[in-house]
Every structure is written in structure tokens, then in C-alpha cells.
Design a protein around this motif. Sequence first.
Motif, PDB file in Angstrom:
ATOM      1  N   ASP A 103       0.865  -1.189   0.000  1.00 15.73           N
ATOM      2  CA  ASP A 103       0.000   0.000   0.000  1.00 15.73           C
ATOM      3  C   ASP A 103       0.897   1.234   0.000  1.00 15.73           C
ATOM      4  O   ASP A 103       1.099   1.884   1.025  1.00 15.73           O
ATOM      5  N   TRP A 104       1.479   1.519  -1.181  1.00 11.83           N
ATOM      6  CA  TRP A 104       2.534   2.526  -1.244  1.00 11.83           C
ATOM      7  C   TRP A 104       2.069   3.928  -0.870  1.00 11.83           C
ATOM      8  O   TRP A 104       2.862   4.748  -0.435  1.00 11.83           O
ATOM      9  N   CYS A 105       0.795   4.190  -1.020  1.00 13.49           N
ATOM     10  CA  CYS A 105       0.302   5.523  -0.654  1.00 13.49           C
ATOM     11  C   CYS A 105       0.284   5.731   0.869  1.00 13.49           C
ATOM     12  O   CYS A 105       0.131   6.865   1.344  1.00 13.49           O
ATOM     13  N   LYS A 106       0.397   4.646   1.632  1.00  7.60           N
ATOM     14  CA  LYS A 106       0.308   4.731   3.092  1.00  7.60           C
ATOM     15  C   LYS A 106       1.664   4.914   3.766  1.00  7.60           C
ATOM     16  O   LYS A 106       1.785   4.770   4.978  1.00  7.60           O
ATOM     17  N   ASN A 107       2.679   5.227   2.970  1.00  6.43           N
ATOM     18  CA  ASN A 107       3.967   5.595   3.557  1.00  6.43           C
ATOM     19  C   ASN A 107       3.895   7.029   4.090  1.00  6.43           C
ATOM     20  O   ASN A 107       2.908   7.735   3.862  1.00  6.43           O
ATOM     21  N   ILE A 108       4.918   7.443   4.787  1.00  4.57           N
ATOM     22  CA  ILE A 108       4.943   8.779   5.415  1.00  4.57           C
ATOM     23  C   ILE A 108       5.895   9.665   4.611  1.00  4.57           C
ATOM     24  O   ILE A 108       7.067   9.318   4.425  1.00  4.57           O
ATOM     25  N   PHE A 109       5.403  10.815   4.132  1.00  7.77           N
ATOM     26  CA  PHE A 109       6.154  11.661   3.197  1.00  7.77           C
ATOM     27  C   PHE A 109       6.552  12.980   3.856  1.00  7.77           C
ATOM     28  O   PHE A 109       5.702  13.717   4.364  1.00  7.77           O
ATOM     29  N   GLN A 110       7.844  13.262   3.832  1.00 11.74           N
ATOM     30  CA  GLN A 110       8.382  14.510   4.394  1.00 11.74           C
ATOM     31  C   GLN A 110       9.382  15.126   3.426  1.00 11.74           C
ATOM     32  O   GLN A 110       9.893  14.460   2.520  1.00 11.74           O
ATOM     33  N   VAL A 111       9.656  16.398   3.608  1.00 11.82           N
ATOM     34  CA  VAL A 111      10.683  17.073   2.826  1.00 11.82           C
ATOM     35  C   VAL A 111      11.508  17.950   3.754  1.00 11.82           C
ATOM     36  O   VAL A 111      10.983  18.552   4.705  1.00 11.82           O
ATOM     37  N   SER A 112      12.813  17.989   3.490  1.00 13.12           N
ATOM     38  CA  SER A 112      13.710  18.857   4.255  1.00 13.12           C
ATOM     39  C   SER A 112      14.717  19.465   3.291  1.00 13.12           C
ATOM     40  O   SER A 112      14.793  19.048   2.122  1.00 13.12           O
ATOM     41  N   ASN A 113      15.471  20.442   3.760  1.00 14.37           N
ATOM     42  CA  ASN A 113      16.501  21.025   2.900  1.00 14.37           C
ATOM     43  C   ASN A 113      17.714  21.439   3.719  1.00 14.37           C
ATOM     44  O   ASN A 113      17.643  21.625   4.941  1.00 14.37           O
ATOM     45  N   GLN A 114      18.817  21.531   3.004  1.00 15.02           N
ATOM     46  CA  GLN A 114      20.088  21.979   3.574  1.00 15.02           C
ATOM     47  C   GLN A 114      20.488  21.151   4.801  1.00 15.02           C
ATOM     48  O   GLN A 114      21.003  21.678   5.786  1.00 15.02           O
ATOM     49  N   ILE A 115      20.243  19.842   4.727  1.00 13.75           N
ATOM     50  CA  ILE A 115      20.739  18.955   5.798  1.00 13.75           C
ATOM     51  C   ILE A 115      22.256  18.928   5.698  1.00 13.75           C
ATOM     52  O   ILE A 115      22.822  18.718   4.631  1.00 13.75           O
ATOM     53  N   THR A 116      22.909  19.142   6.824  1.00 10.73           N
ATOM     54  CA  THR A 116      24.375  19.217   6.849  1.00 10.73           C
ATOM     55  C   THR A 116      24.949  17.927   7.416  1.00 10.73           C
ATOM     56  O   THR A 116      24.564  17.484   8.503  1.00 10.73           O
ATOM     57  N   MET A 117      25.828  17.309   6.664  1.00 11.43           N
ATOM     58  CA  MET A 117      26.495  16.079   7.107  1.00 11.43           C
ATOM     59  C   MET A 117      27.990  16.351   7.191  1.00 11.43           C
ATOM     60  O   MET A 117      28.561  17.067   6.365  1.00 11.43           O
ATOM     61  N   ARG A 118      28.614  15.764   8.212  1.00 14.00           N
ATOM     62  CA  ARG A 118      30.057  15.951   8.413  1.00 14.00           C
ATOM     63  C   ARG A 118      30.765  14.599   8.291  1.00 14.00           C
ATOM     64  O   ARG A 118      30.541  13.703   9.094  1.00 14.00           O
ATOM     65  N   TYR A 119      31.571  14.475   7.255  1.00 11.81           N
ATOM     66  CA  TYR A 119      32.436  13.308   7.118  1.00 11.81           C
ATOM     67  C   TYR A 119      33.857  13.862   7.018  1.00 11.81           C
ATOM     68  O   TYR A 119      34.317  14.506   7.942  1.00 11.81           O
ATOM     69  N   LYS A 120      34.537  13.657   5.924  1.00 13.93           N
ATOM     70  CA  LYS A 120      35.843  14.314   5.767  1.00 13.93           C
ATOM     71  C   LYS A 120      35.654  15.821   5.636  1.00 13.93           C
ATOM     72  O   LYS A 120      36.466  16.616   6.086  1.00 13.93           O
ATOM     73  N   HIS A 121      34.531  16.179   4.951  1.00 14.31           N
ATOM     74  CA  HIS A 121      34.219  17.596   4.759  1.00 14.31           C
ATOM     75  C   HIS A 121      32.771  17.824   5.147  1.00 14.31           C
ATOM     76  O   HIS A 121      31.949  16.910   5.123  1.00 14.31           O
ATOM     77  N   LYS A 122      32.463  19.047   5.480  1.00  2.29           N
ATOM     78  CA  LYS A 122      31.076  19.405   5.777  1.00  2.29           C
ATOM     79  C   LYS A 122      30.330  19.574   4.441  1.00  2.29           C
ATOM     80  O   LYS A 122      30.793  20.275   3.550  1.00  2.29           O
ATOM     81  N   THR A 123      29.169  18.913   4.324  1.00  2.00           N
ATOM     82  CA  THR A 123      28.395  18.941   3.088  1.00  2.00           C
ATOM     83  C   THR A 123      26.941  19.239   3.396  1.00  2.00           C
ATOM     84  O   THR A 123      26.375  18.686   4.343  1.00  2.00           O
ATOM     85  N   ARG A 124      26.333  20.110   2.576  1.00  2.00           N
ATOM     86  CA  ARG A 124      24.904  20.391   2.717  1.00  2.00           C
ATOM     87  C   ARG A 124      24.198  19.988   1.439  1.00  2.00           C
ATOM     88  O   ARG A 124      24.648  20.293   0.343  1.00  2.00           O
ATOM     89  N   TYR A 125      23.067  19.297   1.595  1.00  2.00           N
ATOM     90  CA  TYR A 125      22.302  18.789   0.462  1.00  2.00           C
ATOM     91  C   TYR A 125      21.098  19.686   0.224  1.00  2.00           C
ATOM     92  O   TYR A 125      20.435  20.110   1.173  1.00  2.00           O
TER      93      TYR A 125
END
Length: 930
Positions: A103-125
Motif C-alpha cells: 500500500d505505497w500511498c500509506k507511507n509517510i512523506f516529508q521534505v527537508s533542505n540543507q541537511i548538513t552532514m560531516r564526514y571528511k568535509h562538511k556537506t549540505r544537500y
Amino acid sequence: MTVDVESEAMLEDKFIEQLKGMGYEFIKINNEEQLNANFKVQLEKLNKKELKGEPLTDEEFKRILTHLDSGSIFDKADKLRDEYTIKRDNGTSVSIKFLNQKDWCKNIFQVSNQITMRYKHKTRYDVTILINGLPLVQAELKRRSVAISEAFNQVKRYMKTSYKNLFGYIQIFIISNGLETKYFANARPSEVNFGFTFYWKNKKNKNIHSLQEFTEDFLEPCNIAKMISKFMVLNESSKELMVLRAYQKYAVDAVLEQALEHKKNGYVYHTTGSGKTLTSFKVSQLLSDDPSIYKVIFVVDRRDLNDQTNKEFNKFCPKCIGTSEHTGALVKNLLSNKNPLITTTIQKLAIAVNRKHTKKQLEKIKDENIILIFDECHRSQFGKMQQDISNFFKNSLSYGFTGTPIFRENAFGNKTTKMIFGDRLHTYMIKDAIADHNVLGFSIDYYNTIKAHEDIVDEKVKSIKINEAYGHPERLNLIVDHILDSYNAKTKDREFNAIFAVSQKTQDNPTGFIHDYYKLFKEKIKERNLDFKVATIFTYAPNEKFDDREKHSQELLDDYMADYNEMFGTNFDTETMGEYHRDVCKRMKTREIDLLLVINMFLTGFDSKKLNTLYVDKNLEYHGLLQAFSRTNRIYNDRKSHGNIVCYRPLHDQVDAALTLFSNNAPLEDILLPTYEALVKTFNSDLKELYKLVKSAQEVYELQSETKKKDFVLGFKKLLQTKNKLDTFVEFTFDDLDIEEQEYEDFTGAYLNIKESLGPDDDGPDGGTSILDDIDFELDLLRNDKINVDYILELLENINITDDYDKEKEKIIKMMKNTVNLRSKIKLMEKFMDEEIDRIRDNNLNIKEEFDNFVNAERRQAICDLIDEEQLSEEITREILSEFEFSDKIDEDLIEEAFKDKELLFIDKMDKIDRVKAEILEIFELFDFE
């Protein structure tokens, strides 16, 4: 008034607002810790029933993250679609799902922006779409003035450095600058290629470019969840994710709707090379998953295609397919509750439902709901056998897949694909596939090999022994030399390989030419001391004529296989033809064979990305032609820019006819065949006339007069033609004819014997007058359908003004008339030749630079004329032109704004908008010389 230019941030905000309006919840996530915390909350919501309202403890959630963290992109895609059984801290076990695929319509849908991840370098998506808290879709955006390839390059860089942990679960990437938008599946950085990014389309195959339209359709919550749940494939062989293209998705939806809701037959027309195997697999898989369907049977018409289908299907879903080596195994699979999806050949299935003891075994399932899917359903085999199978399985539904359907124009008196399978459910033509870069276009060289002393050599003229001319050793020598001379250039210094398709020699000696060619190639390769591997494969008639040779074709093929064995260290002969065929397939695909000589084999159903050239010395038309040409047009790399076709027969008209037919949005699919009763009446009437000549088959052999023998052959030929049409009717029985079946067979044997004794027909390819004394053999390039303006300018550069300039000019104009994309530019080119060539020659100027200057000046004048004649604002008009040049779109509101006369009536205004729009398109068409 100053208008702000849309920045990347503005585009991002508009995108998010649109998603929110479509039902996505916006959530601000700043870092990985917040991403994980949100995932925990959404996972608990998705599995609320399974968790019985008990939230996951921190330790339990940590174990889930540990489980999800390991593995490749492929492994993570697999985990996403699977469940994970976790032992809870209280000692109970629970299965956690990460995606609701049912029942694919019954999934939960969200949106976000500029999530920042830190690995070797700081990256924003840029913008992340979360489904059940997992980042499954990632959009990278650029401002309008930036090409979307930059967004693609950014994604590829992030793949290498920063898409880790939960971001390793991205399934689909979106790249856009607002005006241009594409999507593609996640993959290892080394395997992503901009050439494999796709436009989304509407159901009419029109590409959707703007991010707003793309979002409205593709990212509609139910659609994106369904794309991920149902329309992605995990290729077990290459360990890669595959996402269906829009036309594939629409075709799958159309077949499922026809099967599950309307309960009617139908067929899908998707051009050769557009991914029919993947589409048909998805149809088969999804239908076999439906509890109302007992079995899905995927039917092909050749053993090699069955092997190929099994191999491809097993890549997509190992151990999902029930294969059948023989009819007994097929019956066992059909009766088994295992393997709801079976692959087989139409010959095995027809035997199973017709043979007495297997038919009796299958009686118990004949009323089950069975889906029959026929691959390459344009072929003639899908006649009586297909009807027998469908008639046996009373509740079966049939669906065909083809890249070259049979329409009225190429039916040649037989049934069309629609008449056999019902309505066409979805269409994706070769013109669509070439425009989308899903297959390559063709570069076609047409060579004349026979030069007549007078205009007598025309295959439409009767009483000419055309095969005598085509098979002349001098002509064959010319062609073999040309192939060896051109081979390296055509195959990009042997990066690719080639097939040479040759014609049958005669009906009684079908393999004649291939022996002549093979012998010549072996001799010339030895003479030239070439490292050049030539092989051949063909079928032979057991009782063929071979009076002009010492050996039968089977013996000769054994000799050729011995050459092959010596080249590759194998051990094949004609008793192991199937294994030989598979080995040739493999070595063609790995480019171990330079040139493969064939008559009909390998011209359909064979796919190899390393094949780029087809040499042709045989007559082809319609579906046979396009199928053969399409062996060369699979996309591979930048050096494979098109498929090369080299024709040694006059095929230009046939090529045009085939491309026209299979690029027609509304071909005629219905043929008003005579009714069964009318055909029976015709047969019996013609039989009555035949009986006036002979009363029995035995009397045929006693005929003395050549005239009467010919009368018999012509009379019985009419019966044969009518009988062939009767065979297509389910109700056909000899009881309706005024002749017993055995007597008809006796007459057939007499017909074949008498026809042979009379020799070839005068108007046949082997009859008539010899023309060898009236012709010469030479190779002359008639035309290449890749002619462009650079080629024309090179001709102009080399023209001698004082000698035959008018004649050369006429030749160029004629060439432009024969080149579709240059026809509209003839007047412009004539003006350039008449007004500029003398000046360019006198001043020793560069002709190409001067032509560019001339075109630009003419274009500027055309724009000025448009502005003056239509009374438009120059500033706004140039804005319209600039926007069109960038986005390929014309803003009708801007056209209206450009009108100086603001008082136009509504109808006049609409007419003027349409007229200006057409004039703009005409300007761009006229002055586009790319």
C-alpha cells in the motif's frame, strides 16, 4: 522595473512550497543526529501495529541502525525492501518494515533542505525527500543559467565523498535548474553517466522539462512511492539499481489495468532497443504477484531467445523463473504450485496443449486464470500456435510486446498485430527513442555495385536475371574488398565489430551466396596477411539443391565450424548447433569476432553494445529492415555515436518506407479480410476450375504440355494463397472444403515437383534474360544520409568557379532536396552561392567563417522583419527569442505583451499569437545549422 533573477535559493523555496502543497510535511533537519531522531519517530509510526504501541528503545533503534549501516548501495536497496526481525529488550521478536510496498500511498512523506552532514568535509544537500524518515530521493538544484550537468557532477562528487549512513539509502536522484529536469537511479560513482539520466514524460511521450511540472507528476506522493516500490529493479548480476523510464512505467500500468480491470487482450509497441525486456519482466513479475492469477507464461519463438530471456529475467529476480528444458518439464511447471512465472518457447507450449497425453494432464488447469505474454509478437509464428494455446486455456489473456508491429501497410495480406492481440496499449517509437538518446540514430551508406551500359538494371523490370548479376564473382570481390578496406574506419579501429547480412541465392539453394562470401573472405584475409576473425552461422535445408557445389551446406558449415574451433579452441559441429550459437553470441558480445556472416540469424533478438556496423547485401523491408538495422544502435560510449549501415543493394526507398511507417503516430491497424465463408467459397470455386484441368494429383504428373503444366501451377498457387488465409481462422476445417486433406497434400507435392521441373518464373529473381554483357561492376557511393552543412561547404570550397559551376550548384541543391534537415534551407544556400561565393574566392576568405557571418546577418534581418511586420516591441521580442534559445519554450504571455496594439479583439489576438509563434519557430528552423 527591476525584476530579481531567480537564485538557487529561490528555486529551492518554490520547490519546497510546491511539495508542501502536495501533502509533504516540511521538517527542519540540521544534522545527522536530527535525521536519525526523525527516522526513529517515523519508523515507529510505520510499524505501530507490529510494535503494539511500544516505542523502540534506544538500544533497539541502535541495533536497527547497525543493521542498516552495512553494505553497498545495492545491499541497502535490498534491505529497504526487506523486513528486519529484531529481538526486543523484553525478549519478544518483531519484524520491522522500512517501506510499505503493498500500500505505497500509506507511507509517510516529508521534505527537508540543507541537511548538513560531516564526514571528511562538511556537506549540505539541497532538497531531501524522506519516506518513512529515510532519505530516498535527493534533488540537487542549480539556477537557470547553469547547465544541469553541473548538478549531476555535484551528485557524482557527493557519491564519492559524503552519501553515507542513511543517505546511502537514496534510490533516485533529481537534477534541475528549474527549466530542465531529469532523474536517475543511485549507483556506484564509477558507473553513473550523464547519458543515463532520464526525462519524465506525460502519457503522450512528451518530455516534461520544468521542475514544477515534473514535481506535480513524478513527485506526487503515491507516484514516487510506487516508483520506488514497484518500478525499480535490483539487477542481481551487475549489482545495480535500475529505475524504469516513464514510457516503461506507463506501459506496465496499461497492461496491468487491461488484465486486472478490463480483462481484455492487448499489445505494447516499444521500439527495438528501448528496454522491452525490462518492461516485459516488470509486467510479468507484477502480474505473477497478483493472487487472482494462476500463472504468467512468457512465450518466445526461438530456443536462443528463451535462453536469453531466462538469463535476463534471472538478473532481475534470481530463482523467480520456472524454466523448461523440454515439454515434460514445461507441463510439470504448469501443474506445480511453485513458480507463478514461467518462460518457454511457443513451440513447446503448442505441443503441450495439442499432444494427446500432455493435453490430458493439463485439462485440470485449462480454466485457471492464465496470462500469456508473447515476446516479438510481430512474427509470423504467432498465428495458429498462438490461437491453439489461447483456445486451450479458456480463461487466458494474451499480451504481445513488439518493436515493429504488423500494420496494414506491412501485413502483406496477413493479419495485423492488432487483429491477433487486440488494442495497442502503449507506444514508444524509434523517433522517440532516438530523440531521448535511448538508442542511437543511423548513418547509412548506399552503394551502387552494378553500372548498366543502358538503363536496364531495375529489379522492377521483368525478364532480367538479377541474381546472376548480384552473384557475379567480380561483384562479390568488390564488396569483400570494400568491407575489408572500410572495416577499421567503420568500427573505430576495431573497438566495435560488424555483421554482414547476405541474401538467399534461390529458394532451392538459400545458402548459396554465404558460401561464396565466406570463401572469398578467407582467401583475402590470407592474401593480405590480416589478423581478422570471420565467422558464420546459418540454418540449412536438409534437401537443398547444391548442384553447383561439391558439398551440402551442412558439410560446409561443419568446415566453417572447424575454422572456428581452430580460432577459439572449441569443439563444435552441426550436431551441437545450439551450443555453437550460444558461443557465437558470447564472442560477438565480447568482440572476439570481427565479422559475422549471416542470412537471417542474428538480425532479430540479438543485442550487443559492441556491434556498431551492419553490411547489407540482401533485400530488406519494413519490420525486417528496422529489426536488422537496430542491431547496431545500442548506446555504449561517446565513441559510438551512431549505428553504421552499409547497403550494397538499392534500399533507400525501403528505408524511408520503414522509418515512415514506424514513426507514424496513427498507422492503419485494421484490414478488412474476407470472411471465413467468403474464403471457403473462393477456395472451392478455384478448386472446381482446377478439376477441369486435372482430376487427381496423379494426373498432374501425366501432363505433357508445358502450357498445361504452367496452367496447373498457376491454378494451384491460387489455392495455396487462399488456404494460407484460411489457416488464420480458428474455425478452419477441411470438412468445409471440397477436397480431402490427403488429396490436398498430394496436389501440393505435385505442385512443387512440376514447378521445379518448369524452372524459375520469367519474372522471378532467377529467370529471364542474362544482362552480364550490358553491365560493369564497380562501387559507387550514391549517398550518405548523414550529409550536413559542413559537407556542403566543403563541396563549395572545392568547386571550380569557371568550370561547370552551374552543374555543381545544381548537384548541391539536389543533394539538399534529398536531405530532410536541409530542404528548408535551399533558398538560403542559393542566395549564399549567388551573392557571396565570388567575393569569398576573390579575397581568399574562409568559406565556413563567411557562411556563419552570412547566416547570422540573415537571421538578424529576419528578426527585424518579424518585429516590423507584426508591430512588436523589440526589447520583449528579443527576450522571447533569448528564452526560446535557452529553454526551447515560447512564452505566449510574453508574445501578447510584445504587441504594440493593445486593443486587438480576442480572436485576432489569438490568431496573432499563433502566427508570431509559428514565425519564431520558422526562423529558428531556417537558421539552425547544428
